[in-house]
Scaffold this motif. Structure first.
Motif, mmCIF file in Angstrom:
data_model
loop_
_atom_site.group_PDB
_atom_site.id
_atom_site.type_symbol
_atom_site.label_atom_id
_atom_site.label_comp_id
_atom_site.label_asym_id
_atom_site.label_seq_id
_atom_site.Cartn_x
_atom_site.Cartn_y
_atom_site.Cartn_z
ATOM 1 N N ARG A 14 42.934 41.369 40.049
ATOM 2 C CA ARG A 14 42.734 41.048 41.467
ATOM 3 C C ARG A 14 43.982 41.402 42.285
ATOM 4 O O ARG A 14 43.879 41.955 43.376
ATOM 5 N N ARG A 15 45.161 41.095 41.756
ATOM 6 C CA ARG A 15 46.406 41.450 42.447
ATOM 7 C C ARG A 15 46.551 42.963 42.548
ATOM 8 O O ARG A 15 46.933 43.485 43.596
ATOM 9 N N ALA A 16 46.236 43.661 41.466
ATOM 10 C CA ALA A 16 46.319 45.121 41.481
ATOM 11 C C ALA A 16 45.336 45.696 42.491
ATOM 12 O O ALA A 16 45.675 46.618 43.243
ATOM 13 N N PHE A 17 44.119 45.144 42.531
ATOM 14 C CA PHE A 17 43.122 45.603 43.498
ATOM 15 C C PHE A 17 43.674 45.477 44.912
ATOM 16 O O PHE A 17 43.584 46.410 45.715
ATOM 17 N N GLN A 18 44.265 44.334 45.211
ATOM 18 C CA GLN A 18 44.801 44.121 46.553
ATOM 19 C C GLN A 18 45.897 45.130 46.887
ATOM 20 O O GLN A 18 45.993 45.592 48.023
ATOM 21 N N MET A 19 46.703 45.499 45.896
ATOM 22 C CA MET A 19 47.755 46.488 46.130
ATOM 23 C C MET A 19 47.151 47.877 46.375
ATOM 24 O O MET A 19 47.627 48.615 47.222
ATOM 25 N N PHE A 20 46.112 48.232 45.633
ATOM 26 C CA PHE A 20 45.493 49.547 45.775
ATOM 27 C C PHE A 20 44.590 49.628 47.002
ATOM 28 O O PHE A 20 44.288 50.717 47.478
ATOM 29 N N ASP A 21 44.137 48.508 47.523
ATOM 30 C CA ASP A 21 43.279 48.474 48.712
ATOM 31 C C ASP A 21 44.165 48.550 49.949
ATOM 32 O O ASP A 21 44.210 47.633 50.763
ATOM 33 N N SER A 23 43.950 50.097 52.697
ATOM 34 C CA SER A 23 43.263 50.038 53.991
ATOM 35 C C SER A 23 42.697 48.652 54.268
ATOM 36 O O SER A 23 42.189 48.400 55.357
ATOM 37 N N LYS A 24 42.755 47.763 53.270
ATOM 38 C CA LYS A 24 42.261 46.373 53.377
ATOM 39 C C LYS A 24 40.779 46.325 53.766
ATOM 40 O O LYS A 24 40.344 45.469 54.505
ATOM 41 N N LEU A 25 40.009 47.256 53.212
ATOM 42 C CA LEU A 25 38.571 47.299 53.457
ATOM 43 C C LEU A 25 37.778 46.577 52.369
ATOM 44 O O LEU A 25 36.558 46.513 52.435
ATOM 45 N N GLY A 26 38.467 46.081 51.349
ATOM 46 C CA GLY A 26 37.786 45.371 50.274
ATOM 47 C C GLY A 26 37.163 46.289 49.241
ATOM 48 O O GLY A 26 36.291 45.873 48.494
ATOM 49 N N LYS A 27 37.635 47.545 49.201
ATOM 50 C CA LYS A 27 37.122 48.468 48.194
ATOM 51 C C LYS A 27 38.190 49.496 47.850
ATOM 52 O O LYS A 27 39.082 49.778 48.652
ATOM 53 N N ILE A 28 38.091 50.000 46.621
ATOM 54 C CA ILE A 28 38.969 51.080 46.183
ATOM 55 C C ILE A 28 38.131 52.090 45.411
ATOM 56 O O ILE A 28 37.041 51.777 44.939
ATOM 57 N N GLU A 29 38.653 53.286 45.303
ATOM 58 C CA GLU A 29 37.947 54.354 44.613
ATOM 59 C C GLU A 29 37.886 54.087 43.111
ATOM 60 O O GLU A 29 38.756 53.455 42.535
ATOM 61 N N LYS A 30 36.833 54.605 42.494
ATOM 62 C CA LYS A 30 36.619 54.411 41.054
ATOM 63 C C LYS A 30 37.817 54.904 40.245
ATOM 64 O O LYS A 30 38.224 54.256 39.282
ATOM 65 N N LYS A 32 40.916 54.904 41.064
ATOM 66 C CA LYS A 32 42.001 53.927 41.155
ATOM 67 C C LYS A 32 41.737 52.772 40.192
ATOM 68 O O LYS A 32 42.658 52.258 39.566
ATOM 69 N N VAL A 33 40.473 52.360 40.081
ATOM 70 C CA VAL A 33 40.109 51.318 39.115
ATOM 71 C C VAL A 33 40.442 51.804 37.704
ATOM 72 O O VAL A 33 41.008 51.063 36.902
ATOM 73 N N ARG A 34 40.091 53.052 37.410
ATOM 74 C CA ARG A 34 40.384 53.620 36.088
ATOM 75 C C ARG A 34 41.886 53.581 35.821
ATOM 76 O O ARG A 34 42.331 53.215 34.729
ATOM 77 N N THR A 35 42.702 53.934 36.822
ATOM 78 C CA THR A 35 44.159 53.915 36.669
ATOM 79 C C THR A 35 44.662 52.512 36.359
ATOM 80 O O THR A 35 45.494 52.321 35.466
ATOM 81 N N ILE A 36 44.151 51.526 37.097
ATOM 82 C CA ILE A 36 44.548 50.137 36.857
ATOM 83 C C ILE A 36 44.196 49.726 35.434
ATOM 84 O O ILE A 36 45.021 49.156 34.711
ATOM 85 N N MET A 37 42.958 50.003 35.033
ATOM 86 C CA MET A 37 42.503 49.600 33.703
ATOM 87 C C MET A 37 43.313 50.308 32.612
ATOM 88 O O MET A 37 43.688 49.682 31.621
ATOM 89 N N ASN A 38 43.586 51.592 32.793
ATOM 90 C CA ASN A 38 44.376 52.326 31.802
ATOM 91 C C ASN A 38 45.781 51.754 31.695
ATOM 92 O O ASN A 38 46.326 51.640 30.595
ATOM 93 N N THR A 39 46.362 51.369 32.825
ATOM 94 C CA THR A 39 47.694 50.770 32.842
ATOM 95 C C THR A 39 47.716 49.478 32.032
ATOM 96 O O THR A 39 48.705 49.159 31.374
#
Length: 62
Positions: A14-21, A23-30, A32-39
């Motif tokens: 959730r913290r990572a999502f907020q950092m990657f979002d 534009s603060k639109l409540g969404k990020i590209e797939k 970016k999710v893959r990058t977070i999960m791989n990390t």
């Protein structure tokens, strides 16, 4: 699919999502999710990642 995430991992995501979002639109590209999960050490193929996103997207991509 990888094993289930524990509460600490979910909080970290959730913290990572907020950092990657940036534009603060409540969404990020797939990808970016893959990058977070791989990390975090979780690897998903396209079908697994799509299923994870669908399962966790409470607002249906809105």
């Amino acid at each position: 699919m990888s094993e289930a995430l524990d509460e600490e991992q979910v909080a970290m995501l959730r913290r990572a999502f907020q950092m990657f979002d940036s534009s603060k639109l409540g969404k990020i590209e797939k990808e970016k999710v893959r990058t977070i999960m791989n990390t975090l050490g979780h690897t998903f193929d396209d079908m697994e990642l799509d299923a994870l996103l669908e399962e966790e997207d409470k607002e249906g991509g809105k």
